[in-house]
Design an enzyme around this catalytic site. Structure first.
Site, PDB file in Angstrom:
ATOM      1  N   GLN A 102      -0.027   7.372   4.428  1.00 15.18           N
ATOM      2  CA  GLN A 102       0.176   7.088   3.001  1.00 15.18           C
ATOM      3  C   GLN A 102      -0.482   8.167   2.158  1.00 15.18           C
ATOM      4  OE1 GLN A 102      -1.268   3.098   2.477  1.00 15.18           O
ATOM      5  NE2 GLN A 102       0.495   2.187   3.508  1.00 15.18           N
ATOM      6  N   LYS A 121      -6.847  -2.825   5.343  1.00 20.02           N
ATOM      7  CA  LYS A 121      -5.398  -3.111   5.297  1.00 20.02           C
ATOM      8  C   LYS A 121      -5.163  -4.307   4.359  1.00 20.02           C
ATOM      9  CE  LYS A 121      -4.116   0.140   8.091  1.00 20.02           C
ATOM     10  NZ  LYS A 121      -3.387   1.281   7.553  1.00 20.02           N
ATOM     11  N   ARG A 143      -8.505  -6.703   8.817  1.00 23.15           N
ATOM     12  CA  ARG A 143      -7.837  -7.183  10.046  1.00 23.15           C
ATOM     13  C   ARG A 143      -8.797  -7.324  11.216  1.00 23.15           C
ATOM     14  NH1 ARG A 143      -1.988  -4.060   9.379  1.00 23.15           N
ATOM     15  NH2 ARG A 143      -1.154  -5.618   7.931  1.00 23.15           N
ATOM     16  N   GLY A 202       0.826  -1.206   0.000  1.00 26.11           N
ATOM     17  CA  GLY A 202       0.000   0.000   0.000  1.00 26.11           C
ATOM     18  C   GLY A 202       0.860   1.256   0.000  1.00 26.11           C
ATOM     19  N   SER A 219      -4.187   9.098   7.617  1.00 31.46           N
ATOM     20  CA  SER A 219      -3.397   8.134   6.845  1.00 31.46           C
ATOM     21  C   SER A 219      -2.092   8.770   6.385  1.00 31.46           C
ATOM     22  CB  SER A 219      -4.195   7.664   5.621  1.00 31.46           C
ATOM     23  OG  SER A 219      -3.322   7.131   4.642  1.00 31.46           O
ATOM     24  N   ARG A 242       1.001  -9.318   9.334  1.00 32.23           N
ATOM     25  CA  ARG A 242       0.825  -8.976  10.761  1.00 32.23           C
ATOM     26  C   ARG A 242      -0.140  -9.938  11.453  1.00 32.23           C
ATOM     27  NH1 ARG A 242       4.145  -4.753  10.720  1.00 32.23           N
ATOM     28  NH2 ARG A 242       3.892  -3.197   9.099  1.00 32.23           N
ATOM     29  N   ARG A 289      -7.686  -2.544  -2.438  1.00 28.19           N
ATOM     30  CA  ARG A 289      -7.568  -1.502  -1.395  1.00 28.19           C
ATOM     31  C   ARG A 289      -7.980  -0.132  -1.936  1.00 28.19           C
ATOM     32  NH1 ARG A 289      -2.236  -2.394   2.013  1.00 28.19           N
ATOM     33  NH2 ARG A 289      -3.287  -0.853   3.316  1.00 28.19           N
ATOM     34  N   ASP A 293      -0.953  -0.405  13.136  1.00 27.42           N
ATOM     35  CA  ASP A 293      -0.445  -1.712  12.684  1.00 27.42           C
ATOM     36  C   ASP A 293      -0.237  -2.689  13.841  1.00 27.42           C
ATOM     37  OD1 ASP A 293      -0.482  -0.830  10.087  1.00 27.42           O
ATOM     38  OD2 ASP A 293       1.650  -0.332  10.017  1.00 27.42           O
TER      39      ASP A 293
HETATM   40  C1  S3P Z   1       2.176   3.402   6.413  1.00 31.65           C
HETATM   41  C2  S3P Z   1       1.028   3.981   6.868  1.00 31.65           C
HETATM   42  C3  S3P Z   1      -0.081   3.228   7.472  1.00 31.65           C
HETATM   43  C4  S3P Z   1       0.371   1.821   7.895  1.00 31.65           C
HETATM   44  C5  S3P Z   1       1.185   1.137   6.830  1.00 31.65           C
HETATM   45  C6  S3P Z   1       2.430   1.957   6.513  1.00 31.65           C
HETATM   46  C7  S3P Z   1       3.217   4.267   5.807  1.00 31.65           C
HETATM   47  O1  S3P Z   1      -1.110   3.086   6.521  1.00 31.65           O
HETATM   48  O2  S3P Z   1      -0.760   1.038   8.215  1.00 31.65           O
HETATM   49  O3  S3P Z   1       1.583  -0.143   7.274  1.00 31.65           O
HETATM   50  O4  S3P Z   1       4.352   3.813   5.604  1.00 31.65           O
HETATM   51  O5  S3P Z   1       2.899   5.420   5.517  1.00 31.65           O
HETATM   52  P1  S3P Z   1      -2.246   4.225   6.314  1.00 31.65           P
HETATM   53  O6  S3P Z   1      -1.594   5.429   5.787  1.00 31.65           O
HETATM   54  O7  S3P Z   1      -3.218   3.622   5.345  1.00 31.65           O
HETATM   55  O8  S3P Z   1      -2.836   4.425   7.683  1.00 31.65           O
END
Ligand code: S3P
Length: 431
Positions: free
Chosen positions: A168, A341, A345, A93, A166, A388, A121, A314
């Site tokens: 990401q 995720k 989960r 992701g 988020s 996980r 996703r 996580d």
């Molecule tokens: C991450 C952000 C989280 C996390 C993922 C890694 C990152 O996701 O769950 O394992 O590296 O920015 P989300 O941004 O969807 O919360």
């Protein structure tokens, strides 16, 4: 692959966990955008982060590996080239979301796709604000899911309130903003991990962040860095819980990143009564790092909701294991993100722990656990293809009567390829 884990005698010893996944992805992507040679020490060699390396190579970046150090020839903010084929993000992701933001402003066409789990996703959260910035992105099912087809364009800045906490999404927008025509301001709902802000600031980007607001001004070339990746607290979490719940245990987990936007698990385990000492605290390349000493104790129930959730998102599957042996009723609410995720989960942790005898009830946005260590028993369970979930079930198995067979155990290679050998190193079957 199936793994059999038996009830364990006390866990003892010192260990290192896998390097941080979030920082490893970012070190490769950001170094590719700097002008000159960047170095990444202690890079995570796991499936997700290798997907990022493959994608960056297809975008014309040379990445060499020498004695577990990556040497990346950055080409500058405008130096990427059009990939000749689909960019395969695998299960990751972070790769697909960060690259969608980056590629939205590049003057060429690209397609991002992944495995079955990744292609289910949600991407609308990224596509919507990028489109408001002027991006041209098409995706499957009414612009909702990968594959994504991106025709890069000159973007304008945005003033945007993120609807989900988020990192990401935040990082995708920051990457788009680096190359936009004018300033971008992002407002977070709750604070999510801030590695992007820290790393880009260290590279000279014009980025300012206060608690929940980030301001990015475009047009500054990034300076290459020598990054040193700390151990991943999300990987350390499995051993923190293991030592807390297996009576008589004491573990020293060395060189773990304890960035406050990631360290919610330490606060929560302490609130549950776990014996945790954070020692040898130091700063390394803008990130707090420490060794963590953890020993077993009787745990009590805890209720989790609100701003803490993004700081341990996580770690919730393995916290469910701690809750299963704690005294009383624990709950997790406000964690609906867990449903989108690598697998759902909430459903996976509820169904698999229930198979091991745990009294756990699914909520739309979390779960409720009635703690009782006497109920935990070994049984066949499954990872649902999620790294996980596989590792959380292994930790539950250390405290369960009999033996637990974990199907889909190979999933650990997404973030922690050495997990099974590290576990073997500190466990001993209970007499
Ligand atoms: C991450 C952000 C989280 C996390 C993922 C890694 C990152 O996701 O769950 O394992 O590296 O920015 P989300 O941004 O969807 O919360």
């Amino acid at each position: 692959m199936e793994k059999i884990i038996r009830k364990s005698a006390p866990l003892k010893g010192e260990l290192f966990v896998a390097p941080d996944k979030s920082i490893s992805h970012r070190a490769v992507i950001f170094s590719s955008l700097a002008k000159g040679e960047g170095i990444v020490r202690n890079f995570l060699q796991a499936n997700d982060t290798l997907s990022t390396c493959d994608c960056m190579r297809q975008l014309g970046i040379s990445i060499e590996e020498k004695d577990s150090i990556l040497i990346i020839c950055g080409k500058g903010l405008g130096g990427l080239k059009e990939p000749k084929t689909i960019l395969d993000c695998g299960n990751s992701g972070t790769t697909i979301r960060l690259l969608s933001g980056l590629l939205a402003s590049q003057p060429f066409f690209s397609v991002l796709s992944g495995d079955e789990s990744l292609n289910a996703r949600p991407m609308k959260r990224v596509i919507h604000p990028l489109s408001t910035m002027g991006a041209d992105i098409l995706a499957r099912d009414d612009n909702s899911y990968p594959p994504l087809a991106i025709r890069g364009k000159l973007l304008k800045g945005i003033d945007y309130r993120l609807p989900v906490a988020s990192a990401q999404l935040k990082s995708a927008l920051i990457l788009a903003a680096l190359n936009a025509q004018d300033e971008t301001i992002l407002h977070e709902k709750e604070k999510s991990r801030d590695h992007t802000e820290r790393m880009l600031a260290a590279m000279g980007a014009d980025i300012e962040s206060s608690e929940l607001t980030i301001r990015i001004r475009p047009g500054i070339e990034l300076m290459p860095q020598e990054f040193m990746v700390p151990g991943d607290i999300s990987s350390a979490a499995f051993f923190l819980v293991a030592a807390a719940i297996v009576p008589g245990s004491e573990l020293l987990i060395k060189n773990v990143g304890i960035n406050p936007s990631r360290a919610g698990i330490i606060e929560v385990l302490k609130a549950m009564g776990a014996k945790i000492k954070v020692v040898n605290q130091r700063f390394f390349a803008g990130e707090e790092v420490a060794d963590i000493l953890v020993s077993s104790s009787e745990l009590k129930a805890v209720e989790l909701d609100g701003e803490i959730i993004p700081r341990l998102i996580d770690e919730l599957p393995v916290l469910a294991v701690a809750m299963a042996v704690a005294d009383g009723e624990s709950s997790v609410r406000g964690a609906g993100e867990l449903r989108v995720k690598e697998t759902d989960r909430i459903a996976a942790v509820s169904s698999e722990l229930a198979r091991m005898g745990v009294q756990i009830k699914e909520l739309d946005d979390g779960f409720i656990v009635q703690g009782n260590p006497d109920l935990l028993r070994g049984n066949p369970v499954n990872s649902h293809g999620d790294h996980r979930i596989a590792m959380s079930l292994a930790i539950a198995a250390l405290r369960a009567e009999g033996e637990t067979r974990i199907g889909g155990a190979e999933a650990v290679s997404i973030s922690f390829p050495g997990f099974w050998s590290t576990l073997a190193q500190i466990t001993e079957t209970a007499p």
